[in-house]
Design a protein around this motif. Structure first.
Motif, PDB file in Angstrom:
ATOM      1  N   ILE A 749       0.809  -1.223   0.000  1.00 46.53           N
ATOM      2  CA  ILE A 749       0.000   0.000   0.000  1.00 46.53           C
ATOM      3  C   ILE A 749       0.840   1.270   0.000  1.00 46.53           C
ATOM      4  CG2 ILE A 749      -1.971  -1.105   1.116  1.00 46.53           C
ATOM      5  CD1 ILE A 749      -1.118   0.149   3.728  1.00 46.53           C
ATOM      6  N   ASP A 750       2.177   1.108   0.113  1.00 49.02           N
ATOM      7  CA  ASP A 750       3.027   2.289   0.010  1.00 49.02           C
ATOM      8  C   ASP A 750       3.419   2.577  -1.430  1.00 49.02           C
ATOM      9  OD1 ASP A 750       4.605   0.070  -0.312  1.00 49.02           O
ATOM     10  OD2 ASP A 750       6.178   0.707   1.083  1.00 49.02           O
ATOM     11  N   THR A 751       2.841   1.821  -2.378  1.00 48.62           N
ATOM     12  CA  THR A 751       3.071   2.092  -3.797  1.00 48.62           C
ATOM     13  C   THR A 751       2.609   3.504  -4.138  1.00 48.62           C
ATOM     14  OG1 THR A 751       2.721  -0.237  -4.318  1.00 48.62           O
ATOM     15  CG2 THR A 751       2.526   1.331  -6.134  1.00 48.62           C
ATOM     16  N   ALA A 752       3.379   4.205  -4.923  1.00 47.96           N
ATOM     17  CA  ALA A 752       3.020   5.578  -5.286  1.00 47.96           C
ATOM     18  C   ALA A 752       1.790   5.593  -6.186  1.00 47.96           C
ATOM     19  CB  ALA A 752       4.191   6.256  -5.994  1.00 47.96           C
ATOM     20  N   VAL A 753       0.981   6.632  -6.030  1.00 49.61           N
ATOM     21  CA  VAL A 753      -0.196   6.831  -6.872  1.00 49.61           C
ATOM     22  C   VAL A 753       0.098   7.960  -7.829  1.00 49.61           C
ATOM     23  CG1 VAL A 753      -2.651   7.393  -6.921  1.00 49.61           C
ATOM     24  CG2 VAL A 753      -1.716   6.074  -5.012  1.00 49.61           C
ATOM     25  N   ALA A 754      -0.153   7.728  -9.115  1.00 53.96           N
ATOM     26  CA  ALA A 754       0.122   8.753 -10.112  1.00 53.96           C
ATOM     27  C   ALA A 754      -0.724   9.994  -9.852  1.00 53.96           C
ATOM     28  CB  ALA A 754      -0.159   8.212 -11.515  1.00 53.96           C
ATOM     29  N   GLY A 777     -13.465  12.881  -7.103  1.00 57.01           N
ATOM     30  CA  GLY A 777     -12.444  12.680  -6.090  1.00 57.01           C
ATOM     31  C   GLY A 777     -11.048  12.903  -6.620  1.00 57.01           C
ATOM     32  N   ARG A 778     -10.110  12.971  -5.691  1.00 55.70           N
ATOM     33  CA  ARG A 778      -8.689  12.970  -6.028  1.00 55.70           C
ATOM     34  C   ARG A 778      -7.918  12.426  -4.839  1.00 55.70           C
ATOM     35  NH1 ARG A 778      -5.413  17.416  -4.317  1.00 55.70           N
ATOM     36  NH2 ARG A 778      -6.580  19.059  -3.249  1.00 55.70           N
ATOM     37  N   VAL A 779      -6.760  11.850  -5.132  1.00 50.85           N
ATOM     38  CA  VAL A 779      -5.900  11.302  -4.084  1.00 50.85           C
ATOM     39  C   VAL A 779      -5.122  12.443  -3.432  1.00 50.85           C
ATOM     40  CG1 VAL A 779      -4.026   9.693  -3.565  1.00 50.85           C
ATOM     41  CG2 VAL A 779      -5.718   9.128  -5.322  1.00 50.85           C
ATOM     42  N   LEU A 780      -5.045  12.414  -2.105  1.00 39.10           N
ATOM     43  CA  LEU A 780      -4.378  13.470  -1.346  1.00 39.10           C
ATOM     44  C   LEU A 780      -2.944  13.084  -1.008  1.00 39.10           C
ATOM     45  CD1 LEU A 780      -7.258  14.359   1.148  1.00 39.10           C
ATOM     46  CD2 LEU A 780      -6.669  15.516  -0.993  1.00 39.10           C
ATOM     47  N   PRO A 781      -2.087  14.047  -0.784  1.00 36.94           N
ATOM     48  CA  PRO A 781      -0.701  13.755  -0.406  1.00 36.94           C
ATOM     49  C   PRO A 781      -0.588  13.451   1.091  1.00 36.94           C
ATOM     50  CG  PRO A 781      -0.995  16.120  -0.602  1.00 36.94           C
ATOM     51  CD  PRO A 781      -2.294  15.497  -1.029  1.00 36.94           C
ATOM     52  N   MET A 782      -1.275  12.404   1.524  1.00 38.56           N
ATOM     53  CA  MET A 782      -1.235  11.996   2.926  1.00 38.56           C
ATOM     54  C   MET A 782      -1.688  10.550   3.015  1.00 38.56           C
ATOM     55  SD  MET A 782      -4.701  13.493   4.697  1.00 38.56           S
ATOM     56  CE  MET A 782      -3.993  15.082   5.004  1.00 38.56           C
ATOM     57  N   THR A 783      -1.413   9.923   4.139  1.00 43.99           N
ATOM     58  CA  THR A 783      -1.881   8.568   4.398  1.00 43.99           C
ATOM     59  C   THR A 783      -2.639   8.539   5.718  1.00 43.99           C
ATOM     60  OG1 THR A 783       0.022   7.823   5.708  1.00 43.99           O
ATOM     61  CG2 THR A 783       0.236   7.725   3.298  1.00 43.99           C
ATOM     62  N   SER A 833      -8.050   9.864   0.076  1.00 41.76           N
ATOM     63  CA  SER A 833      -8.648  10.613  -1.025  1.00 41.76           C
ATOM     64  C   SER A 833      -9.800  11.438  -0.499  1.00 41.76           C
ATOM     65  CB  SER A 833      -9.157   9.662  -2.117  1.00 41.76           C
ATOM     66  OG  SER A 833     -10.131   8.777  -1.595  1.00 41.76           O
ATOM     67  N   VAL A 834     -10.045  12.566  -1.161  1.00 44.79           N
ATOM     68  CA  VAL A 834     -11.248  13.340  -0.886  1.00 44.79           C
ATOM     69  C   VAL A 834     -12.249  12.992  -1.967  1.00 44.79           C
ATOM     70  CG1 VAL A 834     -10.384  15.355  -2.177  1.00 44.79           C
ATOM     71  CG2 VAL A 834     -12.240  15.630  -0.526  1.00 44.79           C
ATOM     72  N   THR A 928      -7.384  24.977   1.705  1.00 44.53           N
ATOM     73  CA  THR A 928      -6.541  25.420   0.600  1.00 44.53           C
ATOM     74  C   THR A 928      -5.633  24.308   0.111  1.00 44.53           C
ATOM     75  OG1 THR A 928      -6.575  27.702   1.400  1.00 44.53           O
ATOM     76  CG2 THR A 928      -4.773  27.087  -0.085  1.00 44.53           C
ATOM     77  N   GLN A 929      -5.085  23.540   1.048  1.00 43.73           N
ATOM     78  CA  GLN A 929      -4.122  22.502   0.690  1.00 43.73           C
ATOM     79  C   GLN A 929      -4.788  21.244   0.128  1.00 43.73           C
ATOM     80  OE1 GLN A 929      -1.511  21.368   3.888  1.00 43.73           O
ATOM     81  NE2 GLN A 929      -0.284  19.986   2.604  1.00 43.73           N
ATOM     82  N   TYR A 930      -5.945  20.880   0.674  1.00 44.29           N
ATOM     83  CA  TYR A 930      -6.496  19.559   0.369  1.00 44.29           C
ATOM     84  C   TYR A 930      -7.860  19.546  -0.341  1.00 44.29           C
ATOM     85  CZ  TYR A 930      -2.952  17.959   3.717  1.00 44.29           C
ATOM     86  OH  TYR A 930      -1.775  17.703   4.356  1.00 44.29           O
ATOM     87  N   LEU A 931      -8.652  20.596  -0.234  1.00 43.10           N
ATOM     88  CA  LEU A 931     -10.039  20.529  -0.673  1.00 43.10           C
ATOM     89  C   LEU A 931     -10.345  21.383  -1.897  1.00 43.10           C
ATOM     90  CD1 LEU A 931     -11.911  20.496   2.765  1.00 43.10           C
ATOM     91  CD2 LEU A 931     -11.078  18.580   1.399  1.00 43.10           C
TER      92      LEU A 931
END
Length: 971
Positions: A749-754, A777-783, A833-834, A928-931
């Protein structure tokens, strides 16, 4: 219902949207638990013993104006359930006014003379839930508030009971009309979504009070005027037609003073006139079929039955439960597990105050001849009516029913808690303790009594209503009304005797009333957690709660649907589905029967990260319930014939998901967002049709041995048991279970997401859809392990996390395009993801996407966090904390989530202090950063010919696909 009902698309979309937050299923190989040398486990509790445990003490008083108040004291938490039942429902609606009671329920939340908006102060005070619903016999409103907010809640309930009309405007009527019509479209848009309309049309004559649907017809909703609304209120909403229940941290003396203060000056209204609504016997059998965009043929048999106060009703409820409600029901045993002609069956008695509906249904296995299915379906019923149930069937049905009732006693409020139980007894039977009579009657039932009741009511002419796969030929817009629409003016014309364009006269505001201040709000007290380790290293966490004599125990494995990245898609889900379908010692029917005798429920489930087996058990029956659970987990048989049967059911479930707009959108969005990452696996665990078809028993056994092992396991227990009692039972069941020699598998699950290259739209063409389901949706830079994400959680609450969120207020409350819009930040262990879920009317699809993008872009730049929003999502959320952990299941879910995400055990206790340190600037920074909407992928499931032209002006690339074809069996 103002928020999404259980069967609605938004509820399913939200569940799929946030499915990574759920726990998962389990199983294991090894041998069965060793034979015990200890003394035998105690015998299961009898029905009579269980009935004795179901008790809701109460006091009742009636004000001079007729308001009936019932008080139940439960001091387990500093909260009070406020439950208000008005004795009016859709059965009271006259011709031309169908859907009116429900429309009015929506208007009831729009503010009163002294309260501009009911949700804002209630949520700010910590109320949860704050909601309402309408059904044939009643309209109800519920909120559970901190004790210190009780006066605020009573003030608001009394203000809308006595001072509502000055605040009901034409604008509010028009907007809520749109919301309700989208609620109707949302229900109609589901597979089999027109069934209930056709069911009532065939069983009941025009004019019968239970014939038209509660949501009504589009024409009647269009025709509702402000004058109509006012008359409905004055005719039905007087205090003499109301039952108010206060349950929780309150006593009768305190309650009487408060109720007198807030409600005592409201004048009586007209008494609601009773309606005649008897069961109807058809003159001869009737057969009808309707075509729909469904994956499999559904056969049904339908009859009317008596209401809930009839002497036959308990026998019919238990009798239908035996026929098709139990996991070991007659229909399951014969048609699903026996002849394997069906992929799903059910039978039930749906009981209302004056009428009941008896229904049995069979989803035919694809490829099975329709005539053969019909004959087998009818034979099960004929044999059952001839022979009647056995003693053992009656006991199992009664014990499982009583176990569910005991579990329901945890909640003081809400739609199904103790407040609602008392209110319904008073409203329907003039006896708050009616539930006791019903349960005692069920516990005393004999097979002969059930057989007699079933033959009396099911031997009458049947209405056979079948739903066949094909193009839908009927529209829900034209269904659900009085039934004589063909003789009425065309939709859009003015109803006789009314003029919707005529303005209603203004209403004086009346005396000014001041909202009381909030009292002291109690802090959250989370139960202490005890720890132990079994002989084989499995860690155990226990939180003791003795509110009810039950417990919830979960065995969680670090596996989940993401594990399919190392196997074949659908492997984990099918393997988990097989666990309770047979062991080396018990077959599937015996497993189901054993649970029913114990009043236990063993559920196997999964999420992206976790596979889980969860046991809900009566404390008195814990030892044998655990032994059964251990056998299911450790010794599944994976018999080839059973694998073939369950595989066919999973294939049908997959076909259903692909036919359900919200499920199809959710599956598609996950794949689009995560690409080759393990989280691209469908969140429903069903894989795809090709992979499911190829799975073999050997593959499933290998996956079981690989993933369900003690060194990947953890046990979490909450409920009425001590560690001294629990640990020996767990040692017996799981302590000697040894891990295999192979190393533990590790999911990548630590595989990078494009990263997304920009906004885009995937349009999935589903012809004839009255709504479009939008998921973005979009993938966020967090886990899931990213610390300090509370500001993001609060930012999402403002954006789309609840009824008062910006997205919902815009698209539902202001524009009336949707029944509900939500956003969420998924919380798996890996990449987060959001996501946004928005079912909207088809002709507003493009505009809705524009609105979503605009609302997200404006937060916080053009529209920063307001003072009201900040207070609601911080102080309001703090005040809600005690409400959130009222049940053992909620406490257990919190403990499991903390462990999964690596959070401290006192996380929720410290959450209040964290919220107080977060200001508007921090929330805005998180937004601003995530949404922001940049990089969102939109998946739209809707009618291409209606939707595609709307997307051309958005400036986004659009990819059009056809909806997957569901396999159809022969008719």
């Amino acid at each position: 219902m103002r928020l999404a009902p259980r069967s609605s698309a938004i509820a399913l979309a939200a569940a799929l949207l946030l499915s990574a937050c759920a726990s998962a299923p389990t199983a294991d190989v090894a041998s069965a638990p060793p034979a015990s040398t200890e003394k035998a486990a105690p015998a299961p509790a009898s029905p009579a013993e269980l009935v004795a445990k179901v008790d809701i003490p109460f006091e009742k008083f009636v004000l001079a104006n007729g308001l009936t108040t019932i008080v139940h004291t439960d001091r387990k938490a500093p909260i009070v359930g406020v439950t208000t039942y008005y004795k009016v429902g859709s059965k009271n609606e006259p011709r031309g006014k169908t859907g009116f009671a429900h429309l009015y329920e929506h208007l009831f939340f729009g503010g009163s003379a002294n309260v501009p908006d009911f949700d804002i102060p209630l949520e700010a005070a910590g109320s949860t839930p704050t909601n309402g619903s309408t059904w044939y016999d009643r309209t109800n409103y519920v909120e559970t508030v901190p004790t210190g907010a009780l006066d605020v809640a009573l003030f608001m309930e009394s203000d809308r009971m006595g001072h509502l009309l000055p605040a009901v405007t034409q604008d509010k009527l028009d907007k809520q009309r749109g919301v309700v019509q989208n609620e109707k479209r949302q229900g109609d848009n589901q597979p089999y979504g027109l069934f209930e309309y056709a069911q009532s049309e065939g069983l009941l004559p025009v004019g019968h009070p239970y014939r038209h649907s509660t949501i009504g017809s589009m024409a009647d909703l269009d025709a509702a005027t402000l004058t109509d609304v006012r008359k409905w209120f004055t005719d039905h909403y007087g205090p003499n037609n109301v039952v108010l229940v206060l349950s929780g941290d309150i006593d009768a003396a305190t309650a009487r003073a408060k109720v007198e203060k807030w409600f005592g000056d409201i004048p009586r209204g007209p008494d609601i006139k009773p309606v005649a609504a008897e069961p109807v016997t058809l003159g001869a059998p009737v057969t009808r079929e309707i075509a729909d965009q469904v994956p499999v043929l559904r056969l049904t048999r339908n009859w009317t039955a008596p209401g809930l106060n009839d002497a036959d009703t308990p026998a019919l409820q238990i009798g239908m439960h035996i026929l098709g409600g139990l996991a070991s029901s007659r229909l399951d045993n014969e048609l699903v597990r026996g002849q394997q002609l069906a992929v799903a069956v059910t039978a039930s008695a749906q009981v209302f105050q004056q009428l009941g509906l008896l229904t049995m249904a069979m989803d035919v296995k694809p490829g099975v001849d329709r005539a053969k299915a019909n004959a087998a379906f009818d034979k099960v019923l004929a044999d059952y009516l001839r022979d009647g149930p056995t003693e053992d069937e009656v006991r199992r049905a009664v014990v499982s029913t009583l176990s569910g009732e005991i579990g329901g006693l945890e909640r003081v409020g809400g739609f199904s808690g103790k407040g609602a139980t008392l209110a319904e007894g008073q409203v329907y039977s003039d006896d708050p303790a009616k539930y006791k009579q019903d349960l005692a009657r069920m516990a005393a039932l004999t097979p002969a009594e059930i057989k007699a009741a079933l033959n009396k009511w099911l031997s009458r002419p049947v209405y056979a209503l079948d739903v066949v796969p094909g193009a839908r030929k009927e529209s829900g817009d034209a269904m659900g009304g009085w039934g004589d629409e063909a003789q009425q003016p065309a939709r859009g014309s003015k109803p006789k005797g009314t003029d919707p364009e005529t303005k209603a006269p203004a209403i004086a505001a009346g005396p000014k009333r001041e909202m009381p201040p909030l009292g002291q709000i109690g802090a959250l007290t989370f139960p202490a957690i005890e720890h132990a380790t079994l002989s084989n290293g499995i860690e155990v966490a226990l939180a003791r709660r003795s509110t009810v004599p039950k417990l919830v125990l979960s065995l969680d494995f670090d596996a989940g649907y993401a594990a399919d990245a190392l196997d074949t898609p659908g492997t984990q889900g099918l393997m988990l589905a097989m666990l309770d379908q047979g062991t080396s010692k018990l077959d599937a029917t015996q497993i189901a029967e054993a649970q029913e005798r114990l009043g236990a429920n063993i559920s196997v489930d999964g999420s992206l990260d976790t596979s889980s087996v969860t046991l809900s058990a009566l404390s008195a029956n814990l030892a044998p319930s655990l032994d059964l659970m251990a056998q299911i987990v450790r010794d599944p048989a994976f018999a080839p014939s059973e694998v073939a049967r369950v595989k066919a059911q999973s294939e049908a479930e997959l076909a259903q998901a692909l036919s359900t707009p919200s499920a199809l959108a959710a599956r598609s969005l996950g794949t689009e967002l995560f690409g080759t990452h393990p989280y691209a696996q469908p969140g429903d665990g069903l894989g795809d049709a090709a992979s499911l078809a190829a799975l073999t028993p050997d593959q499933l056994r290998a996956a079981h041995d690989k993933w369900l092992r003690p060194d990947l396991a953890r046990i979490t227990v909450v409920g009425d048991v001590t560690m001294a009692e629990l640990k020996p039972m767990l040692e017996r069941a799981f302590g000697q279970w040894q891990a295999p020699a192979a190393p533990k598998p590790v999911k990548p699950i630590d595989t990078a997401v494009a990263a997304s290259s920009g906004n885009r739209i995937v349009l999935i063409d589903r012809p004839n859809s009255p709504q479009s389901v939008i998921m973005a949706g979009r993938v966020l830079p967090m886990t899931g392990k990213t610390p300090d994400v509370e500001a993001l959680q609060l930012a999402n609450d403002i954006l789309g996390g609840g009824f008062l969120s910006r997205l919902n207020k815009d698209l539902r409350e202001d524009k009336g395009w949707s029944y509900g819009v939500r956003s969420g930040v998924a919380q798996p262990i890996g990449p987060r993801s959001v996501q946004v879920a928005a079912p909207v009317q088809s002709d507003k699809t493009g505009a809705a996407i524009q609105a979503i993008i605009a609302d997200m872009s404006a937060f916080p730049g053009k529209k920063p966090v307001t003072a009201e929003e900040l207070q609601r999502v911080t102080e309001g959320a703090i005040r809600q904390l005690p409400n959130q952990f009222e049940t053992t299941a909620a406490v257990q879910a919190a403990i499991r989530k903390n462990e999964r995400l690596g959070r401290p055990e006192d996380y929720y206790v410290t959450l209040a202090d964290k919220y107080r340190t977060i200001d508007a600037q921090a929330i805005g920074a998180a937004a601003t950063q995530y949404l922001q909407p940049k990089g969102l992928t939109f998946v739209v499931v809707g009618d291409r010919k209606v939707v595609e032209p709307q997307l051309k002006g958005l400036g986004l690339p659009v990819e059009v696909r056809s909806a997957p074809a569901a396999p159809h069996g022969r008719d």
